[in-house]
Design a protein around this motif. Structure first.
Motif, PDB file in Angstrom:
ATOM      1  N   ILE A 197     -25.851  -1.173  55.540  1.00 26.49           N
ATOM      2  CA  ILE A 197     -25.759  -2.397  54.582  1.00 26.49           C
ATOM      3  C   ILE A 197     -26.791  -2.294  53.554  1.00 26.49           C
ATOM      4  CG2 ILE A 197     -26.211  -4.755  55.063  1.00 26.49           C
ATOM      5  CD1 ILE A 197     -25.516  -4.069  58.225  1.00 26.49           C
ATOM      6  N   ARG A 198     -26.375  -2.508  52.522  1.00 24.69           N
ATOM      7  CA  ARG A 198     -27.427  -2.206  51.289  1.00 24.69           C
ATOM      8  C   ARG A 198     -26.991  -3.007  50.275  1.00 24.69           C
ATOM      9  NH1 ARG A 198     -26.569   4.293  50.544  1.00 24.69           N
ATOM     10  NH2 ARG A 198     -24.501   4.135  49.862  1.00 24.69           N
ATOM     11  N   GLY A 199     -27.839  -3.041  49.185  1.00 24.42           N
ATOM     12  CA  GLY A 199     -27.457  -3.769  47.861  1.00 24.42           C
ATOM     13  C   GLY A 199     -26.426  -3.138  47.036  1.00 24.42           C
ATOM     14  N   GLU A 200     -25.875  -3.784  46.258  1.00 20.99           N
ATOM     15  CA  GLU A 200     -24.805  -3.682  45.488  1.00 20.99           C
ATOM     16  C   GLU A 200     -25.037  -2.474  44.443  1.00 20.99           C
ATOM     17  OE1 GLU A 200     -22.748  -6.365  43.445  1.00 20.99           O
ATOM     18  OE2 GLU A 200     -24.657  -7.259  42.314  1.00 20.99           O
ATOM     19  N   ASP A 201     -26.344  -2.164  44.256  1.00 19.59           N
ATOM     20  CA  ASP A 201     -26.902  -1.424  43.227  1.00 19.59           C
ATOM     21  C   ASP A 201     -26.610  -0.181  43.596  1.00 19.59           C
ATOM     22  OD1 ASP A 201     -28.903  -2.345  45.168  1.00 19.59           O
ATOM     23  OD2 ASP A 201     -30.415  -1.284  43.966  1.00 19.59           O
ATOM     24  N   HIS A 202     -26.530   0.323  45.137  1.00 23.21           N
ATOM     25  CA  HIS A 202     -26.178   1.469  45.412  1.00 23.21           C
ATOM     26  C   HIS A 202     -24.627   1.827  45.673  1.00 23.21           C
ATOM     27  CE1 HIS A 202     -30.274   2.495  47.117  1.00 23.21           C
ATOM     28  NE2 HIS A 202     -30.288   1.202  47.290  1.00 23.21           N
ATOM     29  N   PRO A 219     -19.708  12.666  60.062  1.00 26.78           N
ATOM     30  CA  PRO A 219     -18.913  11.546  60.043  1.00 26.78           C
ATOM     31  C   PRO A 219     -19.394  10.319  59.143  1.00 26.78           C
ATOM     32  CG  PRO A 219     -20.829  11.415  61.894  1.00 26.78           C
ATOM     33  CD  PRO A 219     -20.632  12.858  61.132  1.00 26.78           C
ATOM     34  N   VAL A 220     -18.538   9.627  58.364  1.00 22.96           N
ATOM     35  CA  VAL A 220     -18.743   8.729  57.475  1.00 22.96           C
ATOM     36  C   VAL A 220     -19.036   7.483  57.947  1.00 22.96           C
ATOM     37  CG1 VAL A 220     -17.782   7.778  55.273  1.00 22.96           C
ATOM     38  CG2 VAL A 220     -17.400  10.105  55.658  1.00 22.96           C
ATOM     39  N   PRO A 221     -20.103   6.777  57.584  1.00 17.81           N
ATOM     40  CA  PRO A 221     -20.418   5.477  58.333  1.00 17.81           C
ATOM     41  C   PRO A 221     -19.777   4.350  57.690  1.00 17.81           C
ATOM     42  CG  PRO A 221     -22.320   6.074  56.865  1.00 17.81           C
ATOM     43  CD  PRO A 221     -21.217   7.648  56.826  1.00 17.81           C
ATOM     44  N   GLU A 222     -19.655   3.509  58.141  1.00 17.56           N
ATOM     45  CA  GLU A 222     -18.992   1.936  57.545  1.00 17.56           C
ATOM     46  C   GLU A 222     -19.865   1.476  56.385  1.00 17.56           C
ATOM     47  OE1 GLU A 222     -16.976  -0.453  60.174  1.00 17.56           O
ATOM     48  OE2 GLU A 222     -16.561   1.128  61.602  1.00 17.56           O
ATOM     49  N   TYR A 223     -19.434   0.946  55.296  1.00 16.71           N
ATOM     50  CA  TYR A 223     -20.181   0.331  54.406  1.00 16.71           C
ATOM     51  C   TYR A 223     -20.369  -1.110  54.110  1.00 16.71           C
ATOM     52  CZ  TYR A 223     -21.493   5.136  53.247  1.00 16.71           C
ATOM     53  OH  TYR A 223     -21.589   6.390  53.251  1.00 16.71           O
ATOM     54  N   ALA A 224     -21.260  -1.585  53.705  1.00 16.92           N
ATOM     55  CA  ALA A 224     -21.305  -3.162  53.684  1.00 16.92           C
ATOM     56  C   ALA A 224     -22.255  -3.379  52.265  1.00 16.92           C
ATOM     57  CB  ALA A 224     -21.644  -3.980  54.477  1.00 16.92           C
TER      58      ALA A 224
END
Length: 469
Positions: A197-202, A219-224
């Protein structure tokens, strides 16, 4: 599978509001799932990273009460691990040495921009084996040339990026240090991060990181990806908007409970509810309830929340945070009432804890001078008689409590046949030094009888000097 989130700030400055909100969302998601929250300090930018910035981040997290289950981890202590995996990618033909100088690359990019093309590394050394001896090089990741990357984003839905849009990312600099995007990938893998979970700038980093994860067989984590925070004026939040450092809000007199409640609502909502305890946030939080649009910072709303928490939290809890402000203003709490008692009667009268300390000084020390405006209006010759009589009545009280204090004030007004204001206002200025205080019975009760009598003496001397001047 246990949900594991992380907050991974770069220690190149203080913990700012945007970072604090990201940390809060990551912390809440982990707590809501009964998972783990990891703190990681991404200090690979050795020139700009400082110990004071690390301390500021840790202090901000502690003040907000965002405790971590694992960490803090430091990337600079993991260089051997990064180098091991970079070598693995080289051995497997998934990375390569690039000997192009920065001057060459700059010239290529300038030409591309002049032609209206997106500036990018053209893959010159991708398949070359004629490596010059003794020349500096960087190591680049071999990004797939075809296909696309799909980011399954909890906030934005599926985001599809064509691999042709991505060039071959540098994963090790010419001085041998690994780069940010590679370290992040390895850390997320090694630390078992399930949700980033991180800023949209990433967001533009994410497809690159997914490709590296897949190349490593990780493994690929899920993103937000959370939208940015705008200032009151609708522009990106920055220093010009005043307090953007979390600890600046503490310095300005805000409670961490108020700032957390404010930050959680900058993008996330649960119906029309505005007030959330930390327990409610954990219970109700979900990534799907975070909006896609940018959130505007509203200082008035934060002040409103701060007032709410000052008034509604247990006095002892407010006192824990208020003590710091009294210390900052050199007000010793040793000689005076319990701070909880002062908070109980002052809570309705302030917006911040800084104000709380400012207006409560008279409970703990003698004031230097009367407020000029209040003294001019209320410490006049006409006040001498009521002050003298009320002083006598207060001095004769055997059981010092709000009821007996109020009875003395009432008795003075009745005996002199004057309105309560003719007694109360001169008395208020005499005892507190100003024209503002909570009701006199509870204000005087928090002072001792000797202090009150002495302060009335001070006011009577002031009146006498005024009459004689």
């Amino acid at each position: 599978m246990t949900s594991v989130t992380r907050f991974a700030p770069s220690p190149t400055g203080y913990l700012h509001v945007g970072g604090a909100r990201t940390a809060l969302y990551s912390w809440l998601y982990a707590k809501s799932k009964g998972g783990e929250f990891v703190l990681r300090i991404e200090d690979t930018d050795i020139e700009r990273s400082t110990q004071s910035a690390i301390d500021a981040i840790l202090e901000g997290m502690a003040w907000l009460g965002l405790d971590w289950d694992k960490g803090p981890y430091y990337q600079t202590k993991r260089f051997d691990r990064y180098k091991e995996l970079i070598q693995q990618l080289l051995d497997e033909g998934k990375a390569y040495k690039c000997f192009m100088s920065s001057e060459e690359l700059d010239a290529i990019r300038e030409k591309q921009m002049a032609n209206g093309e997106k500036p990018r590394y053209p893959g010159t050394w991708r398949d070359r084996t004629d490596h010059p001896e003794g020349q500096p090089f960087v190591i680049r990741f071999k990004n797939p040339l075809s296909g696309s990357v799909t980011i399954k984003d909890h906030i934005r839905g599926d985001v599809v990026i064509a691999n042709s849009e991505l060039d071959d990312l540098i994963i090790q600099r010419s001085d041998g240090t690994p780069t940010y995007n590679f370290c992040v990938v390895v850390d997320d893998w090694d630390m078992g991060i399930t949700h980033v979970i991180r800023g949209e700038d990433h967001l533009n980093n994410t497809p690159r990181q997914i490709n590296i994860l897949e190349a490593l067989g990780a493994p690929v984590p899920e993103y937000a990806h959370v939208s940015m925070i705008l200032g009151d004026d609708g522009k990106k939040l920055s220093k010009r908007h005043g307090a953007v450092s979390v600890m600046q809000y503490r310095d300005d007199g805000y409670l961490p409970q108020a700032l957390l409640n404010y930050l959680v609502r900058l993008g996330w909502s649960h119906g029309d509810q505005e007030i959330f305890s930390k327990e409610e946030m954990i219970e109700l939080f979900s990534l799907g309830a975070i909006g896609q649009s940018a959130s505007a910072f509203n200082t008035e709303k934060l002040i409103w929340l701060n007032q709410h928490y000052i008034k509604s939290l247990p006095e002892a809890e407010v006192a824990e945070h208020a003590k710091w402000h009294f210390e900052q203003q050199n007000i010793s709490l040793a000689n005076g009432p319990a701070l909880e008692e002062v908070i109980r009667i002052q809570a309705d009268r302030v917006k911040t804890l800084k104000e709380m300390a400012e207006i409560s000084r008279y409970f703990y020390e003698e004031y230097d001078a009367f407020d000029e405006k209040a003294a001019k209006k209320h410490l006049r010759g006409v006040a001498k008689e009521p002050l003298t009589l009320v002083q006598e009545k207060l001095a004769n009280i055997s059981d010092w409590n709000p009821e007996s204090i109020q009875a003395a004030i009432n008795g003075t007004a009745e005996e002199l046949e004057v309105g309560m204001g003719k007694v109360g206002m001169p008395l208020r200025v005499a005892v507190t030094g100003s024209g503002n205080s909570p009701s006199l019975d509870i204000t005087l009760n928090l002072l001792n009888k000797e202090q009150v009598v002495q302060r009335i003496d001070k006011a009577l001397k002031y009146i006498a000097n005024r009459e004689n001047s």
